[in-house]
Design an enzyme around this catalytic site. Structure first.
Site, PDB file in Angstrom:
ATOM      1  CG  ASP A  83      36.882 115.864 -48.650  1.00  0.00           C
ATOM      2  OD1 ASP A  83      37.317 116.582 -47.786  1.00  0.00           O
ATOM      3  OD2 ASP A  83      35.708 115.223 -48.353  1.00  0.00           O
ATOM      4  CE  LYS A  91      35.803 116.881 -39.835  1.00  0.00           C
ATOM      5  NZ  LYS A  91      34.694 116.762 -39.016  1.00  0.00           N
ATOM      6  CE1 TYR A 128      29.144 112.074 -44.756  1.00  0.00           C
ATOM      7  CE2 TYR A 128      30.809 113.185 -43.548  1.00  0.00           C
ATOM      8  CZ  TYR A 128      29.386 113.020 -43.819  1.00  0.00           C
ATOM      9  OH  TYR A 128      28.379 113.624 -43.434  1.00  0.00           O
TER      10      TYR A 128
END
Length: 456
Positions: free
Chosen positions: A242, A277, A147
């Site tokens: 990522d 995050k 994702y």
């Protein structure tokens, strides 16, 4: 407008559903795959969440990763409060964004420059645009089950949220855009090689999670990331790593940094990193980073446009700077140890009730899959020697129908887990002996519930 003040989780959920699609602002929060009513948070402190009914639970979501130090760490709160008292949104550059960029570059020596944005989706979307602008190519390779946010071109076979809702992709994505993304199985370097051969000279980039954590945690095979980097560079494409979930959570330099410590896995460098995050410490901040040469393609120095009024917002970056400065090696060691304790507790209880399972783990990120891996054809091996899945196809063979019973038993027992079997579990430096005792107390009933569950 309501005339009666809501007092229960059900009251708040009913009120939310009258105002918001599904009653939530991010789909997995709706408890669609586990059923029931989501607790509405009233407060959070350290390792604990308290809902509007006063139920206090150990939190194993940690904001999906950013609460590395625990909720409402006093130093982070102080940094946010002090900054907010001076300014909220100046509309121009401020010193905090420079300090956050310095912290990121200090941790990742492979990065020369960063561009701050507000969300992980924005970071990966910009990274793709940058790769296309720099290479003059259009196609992108991604892996099924990984994702990278909800931008149009990256929603194909995108793991977690879509898997939780049993959706193959998303409505509203034009075929012309979807066709620019090539999806291949994870951990299969030959599939990537075949895609390059079929689309010679057309692929701008391969984007991969440094270690996938959106189909549950599925670690890369040793040397897989290194092979990806070599293949991309051989073919004139860029590798986008990522680390929105793994970056600065699985170690001081993310999962890339962890792999560099091992001769079997290290010796590779992506062209573009994306982060989120943790660099926001619980506030909306994300980033992409690369070399001076690549970043020069971004406006205002280059023709690849990206902008954002709230990019580098001073209040948000204050939380990120404080978090990163506090996250020293002792913090990572503490979280790694806590993760190991939880894994051992769950593994022991599942074995006690005779429930076959596997654990996917990259340092302090982990998840469990239910099922007899040998019978299901899982081709990997976990740290306990059990068969484990290596890609999304193998992950989806698990007995996911056992998870709702396990989840609700843990919730009733005072432990809040991710409301989807396709998400990772997160801990923080605040998960102390009290939290561990609560987890241990809840697990026997949860293991029994999972073992007794039957398919719907």
């Amino acid at each position: 407008m309501t005339t009666t003040e809501p007092t229960t989780n059900q009251d708040w959920f009913d009120r939310a559903r009258s105002l918001t699609p599904g009653g939530v602002n991010s789909p997995v929060r709706a408890f669609g795959s586990v059923g029931g009513v989501p607790p509405f948070a009233a407060s959070a402190q350290g390792a604990w969440l308290t809902d509007v009914e006063g139920n206090r639970r150990v939190d194993l979501i940690c904001g999906w990763g950013p609460m590395l130090l625990g909720h409402s760490h006093p130093d982070v709160v102080a940094a946010v409060t002090e900054t907010a008292s001076r300014m909220m949104c100046p509309g121009g550059p401020a010193t905090g964004e420079v300090e956050l960029a310095e912290e990121i570059i200090h941790r990742i020596p492979a990065i020369d420059e960063v561009r701050l944005v507000s969300t992980g989706t924005e970071a990966t979307m910009t990274a793709i645009r940058l790769a296309r602008g720099a290479t003059g190519r259009d196609l992108v390779i991604k892996f099924a089950g990984c994702y990278h946010g909800h931008s149009d071109g990256l929603l194909a076979a995108a793991g977690s949220g879509l898997a939780t809702l049993a959706l193959p992709g998303s409505a509203g994505v034009p075929e012309a855009i979807a066709s620019q993304t090539i999806v291949v199985p994870y951990n299969d370097i030959e599939a990537v090689r075949a895609a390059f051969a079929e689309h010679e000279g057309q692929i701008a980039a391969v984007i991969t999670e440094a270690s996938p954590a959106n189909m549950g945690v599925v670690p890369p095979l040793p040397g897989f990331n290194r092979s990806l980097a070599a293949l991309c560079h051989e073919q004139g494409a860029l590798l986008i790593c990522d680390e929105v979930l793994t970056g600065f959570r699985t170690g001081p330099a993310g999962w890339w940094g962890r792999e560099q410590q091992d001769s079997e896995t290290g010796g590779w460098t992506p062209d573009i990193f994306t982060f989120g995050k943790v660099i926001g410490g619980g506030m909306p901040v994300a980033a992409l980073g690369a070399s001076h040469e690549l970043m020069a393609h971004l406006a205002p120095t280059g023709p690849v446009y990206q902008a954002g009024t709230l990019s580098g917002n001073p209040v948000a970056v204050a939380a990120g700077v404080a978090t990163l400065r506090l996250a020293d090696p002792a913090v990572y060691e503490k979280i790694d140890i806590a993760a190991g304790r939880v894994i051992d507790l769950v593994h022991t209880e599942l074995n006690r009730v005779g429930l076959p399972h596997s654990v996917g783990r990259v340092r302090n990120l982990f998840s469990f899959k239910f099922g007899d891996g040998a019978a299901l054809g899982w081709s990997g091996t976990d740290e306990f020697g059990n068969p484990a899945p290596l890609n999304e196809d193998e992950v989806k063979r698990q007995e996911s129908w056992r998870y709702p019973a396990f989840f609700h038993a843990m919730l009733d027992g005072g432990v809040s887990l991710p409301p989807s079997i396709f998400e990772a579990w997160f801990l923080s430096a605040a998960h102390d002996d009290e939290a561990m005792d609560a987890i241990a107390a809840a697990l026997p009933r949860a293991a029994e519930a999972a073992a007794a569950a039957t398919p719907a």
